[in-house]
Design an enzyme around this catalytic site. Structure first.
Site, PDB file in Angstrom:
ATOM      1  N   GLY A  48      46.620  42.143  28.574  1.00  0.00           N
ATOM      2  CA  GLY A  48      45.989  41.733  29.825  1.00  0.00           C
ATOM      3  C   GLY A  48      45.849  42.859  30.827  1.00  0.00           C
ATOM      4  N   HIS A 115      41.610  40.124  32.808  1.00  0.00           N
ATOM      5  CA  HIS A 115      41.631  39.693  31.406  1.00  0.00           C
ATOM      6  C   HIS A 115      43.028  39.210  31.061  1.00  0.00           C
ATOM      7  CE1 HIS A 115      41.226  39.403  27.165  1.00  0.00           C
ATOM      8  NE2 HIS A 115      41.870  40.530  26.886  1.00  0.00           N
ATOM      9  N   HIS A 117      45.403  36.685  27.967  1.00  0.00           N
ATOM     10  CA  HIS A 117      45.469  35.959  26.704  1.00  0.00           C
ATOM     11  C   HIS A 117      46.284  34.686  26.922  1.00  0.00           C
ATOM     12  CE1 HIS A 117      44.984  40.027  24.355  1.00  0.00           C
ATOM     13  NE2 HIS A 117      43.848  39.622  24.918  1.00  0.00           N
ATOM     14  N   ASP A 140      35.700  21.491  41.924  1.00  0.00           N
ATOM     15  CA  ASP A 140      35.958  22.204  43.177  1.00  0.00           C
ATOM     16  C   ASP A 140      35.848  23.713  42.993  1.00  0.00           C
ATOM     17  OD1 ASP A 140      36.490  19.867  44.572  1.00  0.00           O
ATOM     18  OD2 ASP A 140      38.659  20.061  44.471  1.00  0.00           O
ATOM     19  N   HIS A 180      39.155  35.634  21.342  1.00  0.00           N
ATOM     20  CA  HIS A 180      39.773  36.746  22.060  1.00  0.00           C
ATOM     21  C   HIS A 180      40.606  36.237  23.232  1.00  0.00           C
ATOM     22  CE1 HIS A 180      39.163  40.965  24.097  1.00  0.00           C
ATOM     23  NE2 HIS A 180      40.414  40.562  24.088  1.00  0.00           N
ATOM     24  N   TYR A 234      36.749  22.978  52.689  1.00  0.00           N
ATOM     25  CA  TYR A 234      38.171  23.014  52.351  1.00  0.00           C
ATOM     26  C   TYR A 234      38.864  24.228  52.974  1.00  0.00           C
ATOM     27  CZ  TYR A 234      42.402  23.430  49.534  1.00  0.00           C
ATOM     28  OH  TYR A 234      43.708  23.552  49.128  1.00  0.00           O
TER      29      TYR A 234
END
Length: 246
Positions: A48, A115, A117, A140, A180, A234
């Site tokens: 990541g 990124h 996983h 939302d 992936h 919101y």
């Protein structure tokens, strides 16, 4: 008789940070945001990455390759140009650098890319199946399903091209790259991290719901209304002099 008091001088605007200061600030922010991936259990070991675009410059900051999260520091972050070439840093950049660079080159509105996983989102990616928009939280935040991008190998522009092509004209800030993992985008790196957190949360909930039976779809007009409300009403709104939200 004394004259009218002089008006108080307006405060001087804060000076913009120098280019070097802007890079240093972003290196710290990107380093710190990697710990959010650990906090929300979106990554394991060294997998990541988070990156952020340097405001006003054709540069971005990204994690070094293969370095454990508890060893990351602002100084270990890598500064790259939009072709993915290293501009500052002593370590090799993330193996996903080419994908991040392609996104920044082709999506100028994007200021951050993440990124992961994360387990449940990757389970959907392994099946090549979008996460349907069946929760108000999804409507939302994303206003759409979480789409699936094509299978692509790591190391060149292929993943970046898949991200850009899949998200073109799509509300979702996330894409599940087939077999992936998750890539998310945002106006800045923090927004992209939030999208990654929310992606895993809804992927888990929808997965569990399907163990009980078919999930109920939300009608498109209702998705549109929920998305509009969340992004315009919101939270804490800036107030005008008349007290109405700006």
């Amino acid at each position: 008789m004394s004259g009218s008091p002089l008006p108080s001088p307006l405060p001087s605007p804060s000076p913009s940070p120098s280019p070097a200061d802007a890079v240093a600030l972003l290196r710290r922010q990107v380093s710190d945001l990697h710990q959010e991936l650990v906090r929300y259990q979106l990554v394991v070991w060294t997998a990541g990455n988070v990156s952020g675009r340097v405001p006003g410059r054709d540069l971005f900051v990204i994690k070094p390759s293969g370095v454990e999260y508890d060893r990351l520091t602002p100084e270990s972050m890598i500064v790259c140009d939009l072709d993915g070439a290293v501009v500052e840093g002593d370590l090799s950049p993330s193996s996903d650098t080419a994908a991040h660079a392609y996104v920044y080159r082709n999506m100028p509105e994007v200021g951050g890319v993440v990124h992961t996983h994360s387990t449940y989102a990757c389970a959907w990616a392994a099946r090549g199946e979008p996460v349907p928009c069946v929760l108000t939280a999804m409507a939302d935040e994303f206003g759409a399903e979480i789409p699936v991008g094509p299978f692509a190998l790591i190391g060149d522009d292929s993943i970046g091209k898949g991200i850009v092509e899949t998200l073109a004209g799509h509300r979702s800030p996330e894409v599940l790259m087939q077999s992936h993992g998750v890539f998310t985008v945002g106006a800045d790196a923090r927004a992209a991290v939030k999208a990654a957190v929310m992606c895993e949360d809804v992927a888990r909930t929808v997965h569990i719901s399907r163990q009980l039976g078919a999930a109920l779809p939300i009608a498109r007009p209702d998705i549109d209304r929920l998305y509009d409300r969340y992004h315009t009403v919101y939270g804490q709104q800036v107030q005008t002099d008349r007290g109405a939200p700006a």
